[in-house]
Design an enzyme around this catalytic site. Structure first.
Site, PDB file in Angstrom:
ATOM      1  N   PHE A 291       0.814  -1.218   0.000  1.00 46.37           N
ATOM      2  CA  PHE A 291       0.000   0.000   0.000  1.00 46.37           C
ATOM      3  C   PHE A 291       0.846   1.266   0.000  1.00 46.37           C
ATOM      4  O   PHE A 291       0.385   2.340  -0.392  1.00 46.37           O
ATOM      5  CB  PHE A 291      -0.963  -0.017   1.195  1.00 46.37           C
ATOM      6  CG  PHE A 291      -0.396   0.519   2.492  1.00 46.37           C
ATOM      7  CD1 PHE A 291      -0.745   1.780   2.941  1.00 46.37           C
ATOM      8  CD2 PHE A 291       0.459  -0.249   3.268  1.00 46.37           C
ATOM      9  CE1 PHE A 291      -0.253   2.274   4.146  1.00 46.37           C
ATOM     10  CE2 PHE A 291       0.966   0.228   4.462  1.00 46.37           C
ATOM     11  CZ  PHE A 291       0.608   1.497   4.908  1.00 46.37           C
ATOM     12  N   LYS A 292       2.103   1.152   0.420  1.00 44.66           N
ATOM     13  CA  LYS A 292       2.944   2.350   0.477  1.00 44.66           C
ATOM     14  C   LYS A 292       3.247   2.911  -0.908  1.00 44.66           C
ATOM     15  O   LYS A 292       3.619   4.070  -1.056  1.00 44.66           O
ATOM     16  CB  LYS A 292       4.217   2.030   1.265  1.00 44.66           C
ATOM     17  CG  LYS A 292       3.837   1.789   2.718  1.00 44.66           C
ATOM     18  CD  LYS A 292       4.917   1.235   3.588  1.00 44.66           C
ATOM     19  CE  LYS A 292       4.337   0.974   4.979  1.00 44.66           C
ATOM     20  NZ  LYS A 292       5.314   0.502   5.939  1.00 44.66           N
ATOM     21  N   ASP A 293       3.039   2.083  -1.949  1.00 44.79           N
ATOM     22  CA  ASP A 293       3.182   2.597  -3.324  1.00 44.79           C
ATOM     23  C   ASP A 293       2.202   3.735  -3.592  1.00 44.79           C
ATOM     24  O   ASP A 293       2.490   4.629  -4.387  1.00 44.79           O
ATOM     25  CB  ASP A 293       2.912   1.473  -4.341  1.00 44.79           C
ATOM     26  CG  ASP A 293       3.983   0.386  -4.327  1.00 44.79           C
ATOM     27  OD1 ASP A 293       5.126   0.683  -3.936  1.00 44.79           O
ATOM     28  OD2 ASP A 293       3.670  -0.757  -4.709  1.00 44.79           O
TER      29      ASP A 293
ATOM     30  N   THR B 289       8.271  -0.012   3.132  1.00 38.34           N
ATOM     31  CA  THR B 289       8.535   1.405   2.843  1.00 38.34           C
ATOM     32  C   THR B 289       9.765   1.566   1.957  1.00 38.34           C
ATOM     33  O   THR B 289       9.763   2.366   1.017  1.00 38.34           O
ATOM     34  CB  THR B 289       8.734   2.205   4.150  1.00 38.34           C
ATOM     35  OG1 THR B 289       7.542   2.125   4.928  1.00 38.34           O
ATOM     36  CG2 THR B 289       9.039   3.663   3.862  1.00 38.34           C
TER      37      THR B 289
END
Length: 484
Positions: free
Chosen positions: A112-114, A145
């Site tokens: 999800f950090k994309d 991350t």
């Protein structure tokens, strides 16, 4: 829109200044001076927007048009999401037993950090090209991350990125997603320590004001406000996808279950709530349960050590974004936050004042899951849906399955809350990145070809051994690289 430190010791800054900062100069974290409030008509209007349009609307509230004209902002966000595999960027899977899973992992690194880092990389590039400036990015990672940050800036001539990963504590795939990026501006360090230990040299370098200024140090960890800002959007998307109707008064509530490590994602949820989104938030953690203890008992104190779990990206003892949540709930009382965080910095233990603890427990529910719980949720989800969860997503699914309105479990479960409202579980990563956990659950990993290909690629990293002065090693590397 201006930004101030949670500890009140710095002047107000604009979005550009905050973007290029790590911690605020007084050791606090930047937050908007005021949180925009959205009325019912705005929510109704936004309810028909796709995810990328929601990101544009939200970012325009926090980035002034004088700094980034709206058309330019729209272009930057479109460019940020151009490499995502799903046409909608994120996707809601509606599974059996009322389990709604919001897949936030369709970016390049399957995490999800994309979402936030692809946008942040575009914002950085926009300002750097305007100012003809170079920055040094310093990132500590517990797994996801680092690779997302690398992908957001790889190959850029005006940025060098230094990433510290905890050797042996990420999955093999997470590590390979970092060490196989052979670019002149990417520098990966494999540290023989845990996630909290690798944060220490990073904090030390940022605290050296002259060094930080000379080499334009900045962070892409979730200390960076830009990360939090972009993440607010998926709460709105989750709400609009799961709310039964927006024609009732009051608007219906949706419960959103958030796997929580450093606390950046749950902070974004608290801000969405503050903006007027009718959501109930649940912070779910693994055995590293400091946030759970803080919500339940007001006990913000370190355990004896970090426990290695199947949900490794959440193996964090010091969730620094809790400072932002406490600031928000204290009514922006920076004097109180400064006192509490300085106390925690010295003793690694802090008891929340009664009033602040009450507000926290009214804002957040919490739940912790053991490795056994994680494996059980992964197995059950597969048996009922033929759907593989990553271990972090399974922490959220465990909470869902433990609810009496769904699973009729015994009310003494540590995650028991009576609820019949719609629920959405955030899925922060793809199961493809966590093959060992999938095997531990007795299931068969599903591995995309681009992940399989990593094992045959050349790798490059520098070891940081115990006993070395890691801050000094990093200092030397940064000086050498930038002076080239």
């Amino acid at each position: 829109m201006e930004y101030i430190s949670t500890r009140g010791g710095t002047r107000a800054a604009d979005f550009e200044e905050v973007l290029f900062s790590g911690y605020a100069p007084d050791g606090g974290l930047f937050m908007p001076q005021s949180i925009p409030s959205l009325d019912r008509d705005t929510l109704r209007c936004w309810s028909s927007l796709c995810y990328r349009e929601l990101v544009k609307e939200l970012c325009s509230l926090f980035i002034s048009a004088e700094l980034v004209p709206r058309n330019t902002l729209n272009d930057l966000i479109d460019r940020a999401f151009s490499r995502f595999r799903h046409k909608d960027v994120i996707h809601l899977s509606r599974l059996k037993d009322g389990l709604n899973v919001l897949e936030l992992w369709h970016g390049v690194t399957y995490a999800f950090k994309d979402l936030s880092l692809s946008c942040t990389g575009q914002f950085l590039q926009y300002f750097l090209e305007k100012k003809q400036k170079h920055v040094t990015i310093l990132v500590g990672t517990s797994g996801d991350t680092g690779s997302s940050a690398i992908e957001s800036v790889r190959g850029q001539k005006n940025m060098d990125i230094f990433v510290l990963l905890p050797k042996g504590l990420c999955t093999q795939i997470q590590e390979l997603q970092m060490t196989t990026v052979i670019e002149d501006n990417v520098h990966v360090f494999a540290a023989h320590g845990n996630s909290d230990e690798i944060d220490e040299p990073i904090k030390e370098l940022f605290a050296d004001v002259n060094f930080a200024r000379k080499y334009n140090l900045m962070s892409l960890n979730s200390v960076n406000w830009s990360r939090i800002m972009v993440q607010i959007a998926h709460y709105f998307y989750a709400y609009f996808q799961c709310a039964p109707s927006l024609d009732t008064t009051p608007l219906p509530v949706v419960e959103i279950v958030v796997p929580t490590g450093g606390g950046g994602n749950i902070t974004a949820g608290c801000i969405a709530q503050k903006m007027g989104l009718p959501i109930r938030l649940v912070a779910v953690v693994n055995s590293n349960d400091i946030i759970h203890r803080t919500v339940q008992h007001g006990d913000f104190s370190l355990a004896e050590s970090v426990k290695a779990t199947l949900a490794s990206a959440m193996d964090i003892q010091e969730p620094y974004n809790v400072e932002r949540i406490l600031w928000l709930l204290s009514g922006s009382d920076s004097r109180l936050i400064k006192m509490l965080m300085e106390q925690f910095s010295i003793s690694k233990s802090m008891k929340l004042p009664e009033d602040l603890h009450r507000k926290l427990s009214e804002t957040l529910r919490s739940c912790s899951a053991s490795d056994e719980d994680i494996v059980g949720a992964m197995r059950r989800c597969w048996e009922e849906n033929q759907y593989l969860l990553c271990p972090h997503s399974a922490v959220a699914a465990h909470y869902h399955y433990s609810q009496p309105d769904r699973a009729h479990l015994h009310p003494k479960s540590s995650c028991f809350f009576l609820s019949s409202i719609p629920r959405c579980c955030l899925a922060p990563a793809s199961a493809a990145k966590f093959q060992d956990a999938v095997l531990r659950a007795g299931l068969v990993p599903q591995i995309p070809p681009e992940i399989t290909a990593l094992t045959a690629m050349q790798t490059r990293s520098t070891a940081l051994e115990r006993g070395q002065d890691w801050a000094q090693v990093l200092r030397g590397w940064i000086e050498a690289v930038v002076q080239q």
